[in-house]
Design a protein around this motif. Sequence first.
Motif, PDB file in Angstrom:
ATOM      1  N   LEU A 221       0.824  -1.237   0.040  1.00 17.49           N
ATOM      2  CA  LEU A 221       0.094   0.056  -0.099  1.00 17.49           C
ATOM      3  C   LEU A 221       0.815   1.250  -0.131  1.00 17.49           C
ATOM      4  CD1 LEU A 221      -2.810  -1.045   2.398  1.00 17.49           C
ATOM      5  CD2 LEU A 221      -2.902  -0.720  -0.173  1.00 17.49           C
ATOM      6  N   GLY A 222       2.087   1.217   0.731  1.00 16.62           N
ATOM      7  CA  GLY A 222       2.800   2.179   0.630  1.00 16.62           C
ATOM      8  C   GLY A 222       3.597   2.610  -0.666  1.00 16.62           C
ATOM      9  N   TYR A 223       3.749   1.506  -1.361  1.00 14.55           N
ATOM     10  CA  TYR A 223       4.321   1.664  -2.602  1.00 14.55           C
ATOM     11  C   TYR A 223       3.221   2.103  -3.795  1.00 14.55           C
ATOM     12  CZ  TYR A 223       6.976   0.757  -7.062  1.00 14.55           C
ATOM     13  OH  TYR A 223       7.513   0.892  -8.232  1.00 14.55           O
ATOM     14  N   ALA A 224       2.064   1.615  -3.519  1.00 11.63           N
ATOM     15  CA  ALA A 224       0.949   2.256  -4.397  1.00 11.63           C
ATOM     16  C   ALA A 224       0.729   3.658  -4.174  1.00 11.63           C
ATOM     17  CB  ALA A 224      -0.354   1.420  -3.995  1.00 11.63           C
ATOM     18  N   ALA A 225       0.754   4.158  -2.945  1.00 14.49           N
ATOM     19  CA  ALA A 225       0.526   5.489  -2.790  1.00 14.49           C
ATOM     20  C   ALA A 225       1.660   6.239  -3.206  1.00 14.49           C
ATOM     21  CB  ALA A 225       0.452   5.779  -1.219  1.00 14.49           C
ATOM     22  N   LEU A 226       3.109   5.856  -3.083  1.00 13.54           N
ATOM     23  CA  LEU A 226       4.151   6.551  -3.813  1.00 13.54           C
ATOM     24  C   LEU A 226       4.087   6.789  -5.396  1.00 13.54           C
ATOM     25  CD1 LEU A 226       6.921   7.643  -3.730  1.00 13.54           C
ATOM     26  CD2 LEU A 226       7.925   5.468  -3.952  1.00 13.54           C
ATOM     27  N   CYS A 227       3.410   5.700  -5.928  1.00  9.49           N
ATOM     28  CA  CYS A 227       3.029   5.575  -7.428  1.00  9.49           C
ATOM     29  C   CYS A 227       2.025   6.554  -7.987  1.00  9.49           C
ATOM     30  CB  CYS A 227       3.011   4.229  -7.828  1.00  9.49           C
ATOM     31  SG  CYS A 227       4.391   3.111  -7.777  1.00  9.49           S
ATOM     32  N   ALA A 228       1.169   6.627  -6.766  1.00 10.10           N
ATOM     33  CA  ALA A 228       0.065   7.628  -7.143  1.00 10.10           C
ATOM     34  C   ALA A 228       0.466   9.147  -7.220  1.00 10.10           C
ATOM     35  CB  ALA A 228      -0.986   7.161  -6.209  1.00 10.10           C
ATOM     36  N   VAL A 229       1.190   9.252  -5.929  1.00 11.17           N
ATOM     37  CA  VAL A 229       1.780  10.686  -5.832  1.00 11.17           C
ATOM     38  C   VAL A 229       2.847  11.138  -6.881  1.00 11.17           C
ATOM     39  CG1 VAL A 229       2.759  12.102  -3.976  1.00 11.17           C
ATOM     40  CG2 VAL A 229       1.128  10.443  -3.137  1.00 11.17           C
ATOM     41  N   SER A 230       3.617  10.430  -6.876  1.00  8.15           N
ATOM     42  CA  SER A 230       4.852  10.478  -7.785  1.00  8.15           C
ATOM     43  C   SER A 230       5.069   9.414  -8.770  1.00  8.15           C
ATOM     44  CB  SER A 230       6.220  10.793  -7.032  1.00  8.15           C
ATOM     45  OG  SER A 230       7.291  11.073  -7.780  1.00  8.15           O
ATOM     46  N   PRO A 231       4.500   9.210  -9.827  1.00 11.48           N
ATOM     47  CA  PRO A 231       4.467   8.336 -10.812  1.00 11.48           C
ATOM     48  C   PRO A 231       5.702   8.239 -11.569  1.00 11.48           C
ATOM     49  CG  PRO A 231       3.133  10.169 -11.763  1.00 11.48           C
ATOM     50  CD  PRO A 231       3.408  10.353 -10.302  1.00 11.48           C
ATOM     51  N   VAL A 232       6.706   9.267 -11.548  1.00 10.41           N
ATOM     52  CA  VAL A 232       7.867   9.203 -12.272  1.00 10.41           C
ATOM     53  C   VAL A 232       9.138   9.315 -11.144  1.00 10.41           C
ATOM     54  CG1 VAL A 232       7.197   9.841 -14.525  1.00 10.41           C
ATOM     55  CG2 VAL A 232       7.873  11.550 -12.915  1.00 10.41           C
ATOM     56  N   GLY A 233       9.977   8.667 -11.528  1.00 12.56           N
ATOM     57  CA  GLY A 233      11.485   8.484 -10.595  1.00 12.56           C
ATOM     58  C   GLY A 233      12.607   8.600 -11.393  1.00 12.56           C
ATOM     59  N   THR A 234      13.631   8.904 -10.793  1.00 11.74           N
ATOM     60  CA  THR A 234      14.934   8.952 -11.855  1.00 11.74           C
ATOM     61  C   THR A 234      15.253   7.556 -12.698  1.00 11.74           C
ATOM     62  OG1 THR A 234      16.197   8.284  -9.650  1.00 11.74           O
ATOM     63  CG2 THR A 234      16.003  10.660 -10.203  1.00 11.74           C
ATOM     64  N   CYS A 235      15.895   7.765 -13.671  1.00  5.13           N
ATOM     65  CA  CYS A 235      15.769   6.730 -14.606  1.00  5.13           C
ATOM     66  C   CYS A 235      17.035   5.927 -13.917  1.00  5.13           C
ATOM     67  CB  CYS A 235      16.541   7.104 -15.850  1.00  5.13           C
ATOM     68  SG  CYS A 235      16.949   5.946 -17.136  1.00  5.13           S
ATOM     69  N   ARG A 236      16.811   4.735 -13.936  1.00  7.57           N
ATOM     70  CA  ARG A 236      17.852   3.815 -13.172  1.00  7.57           C
ATOM     71  C   ARG A 236      19.070   3.355 -14.162  1.00  7.57           C
ATOM     72  NH1 ARG A 236      14.236  -1.500 -12.543  1.00  7.57           N
ATOM     73  NH2 ARG A 236      13.663  -1.053 -14.432  1.00  7.57           N
ATOM     74  N   LYS A 237      18.918   3.683 -15.511  1.00 11.70           N
ATOM     75  CA  LYS A 237      20.020   3.273 -16.309  1.00 11.70           C
ATOM     76  C   LYS A 237      20.867   4.517 -16.262  1.00 11.70           C
ATOM     77  CE  LYS A 237      21.056   1.642 -20.978  1.00 11.70           C
ATOM     78  NZ  LYS A 237      20.442   1.518 -22.418  1.00 11.70           N
ATOM     79  N   CYS A 238      20.555   5.888 -16.520  1.00 14.24           N
ATOM     80  CA  CYS A 238      21.290   6.806 -16.408  1.00 14.24           C
ATOM     81  C   CYS A 238      21.584   7.570 -15.001  1.00 14.24           C
ATOM     82  CB  CYS A 238      20.803   7.768 -17.394  1.00 14.24           C
ATOM     83  SG  CYS A 238      19.470   8.524 -17.242  1.00 14.24           S
ATOM     84  N   ARG A 239      20.716   7.117 -14.149  1.00 15.63           N
ATOM     85  CA  ARG A 239      20.637   7.558 -12.793  1.00 15.63           C
ATOM     86  C   ARG A 239      20.070   9.295 -12.556  1.00 15.63           C
ATOM     87  NH1 ARG A 239      26.436   5.259 -11.741  1.00 15.63           N
ATOM     88  NH2 ARG A 239      25.737   3.166 -11.347  1.00 15.63           N
ATOM     89  N   GLY A 240      19.282   9.418 -13.633  1.00 16.42           N
ATOM     90  CA  GLY A 240      18.740  10.816 -13.735  1.00 16.42           C
ATOM     91  C   GLY A 240      19.668  11.886 -14.519  1.00 16.42           C
ATOM     92  N   TRP A 241      20.623  11.346 -15.012  1.00 17.28           N
ATOM     93  CA  TRP A 241      21.555  12.423 -15.852  1.00 17.28           C
ATOM     94  C   TRP A 241      20.997  12.547 -17.452  1.00 17.28           C
ATOM     95  CZ3 TRP A 241      26.064  15.009 -14.813  1.00 17.28           C
ATOM     96  CH2 TRP A 241      26.711  14.932 -13.668  1.00 17.28           C
ATOM     97  N   GLY A 242      20.278  11.755 -17.704  1.00 12.88           N
ATOM     98  CA  GLY A 242      19.609  11.508 -19.101  1.00 12.88           C
ATOM     99  C   GLY A 242      20.874  11.339 -20.246  1.00 12.88           C
TER     100      GLY A 242
END
Length: 84
Positions: A16-37
């Motif tokens: 339920l905590g992870y579902a709430a996190l996905c509802a509030v913030s559906p995007v996160g930093t990219c795992r491949k580039c670690r957010g650098w793009g």
Amino acid sequence: MPAWLEYVPAIALVVLGYAALCAVSPVGTCRKCRGWGAAVSVSRFSGRLRRGRECRRCNGHGRAFRVGRRVYHRLARLHGDAHR
């Protein structure tokens, strides 16, 4: 009573905590580039960080949908297709 039943409330709380996190913030930093793009490399001569090619997973944005959000979108699409 089986021993695994003691863990059910903790597992439900995590889900339920992870579902709430996905509802509030559906995007996160990219795992491949670690957010650098892009792929980041270190210059051999100056030691500075250099930006390489754009990340294919996030298209250079540095943000990607979370796994739970992708599952939700897929299930919502299946439900919508089934009820047409």
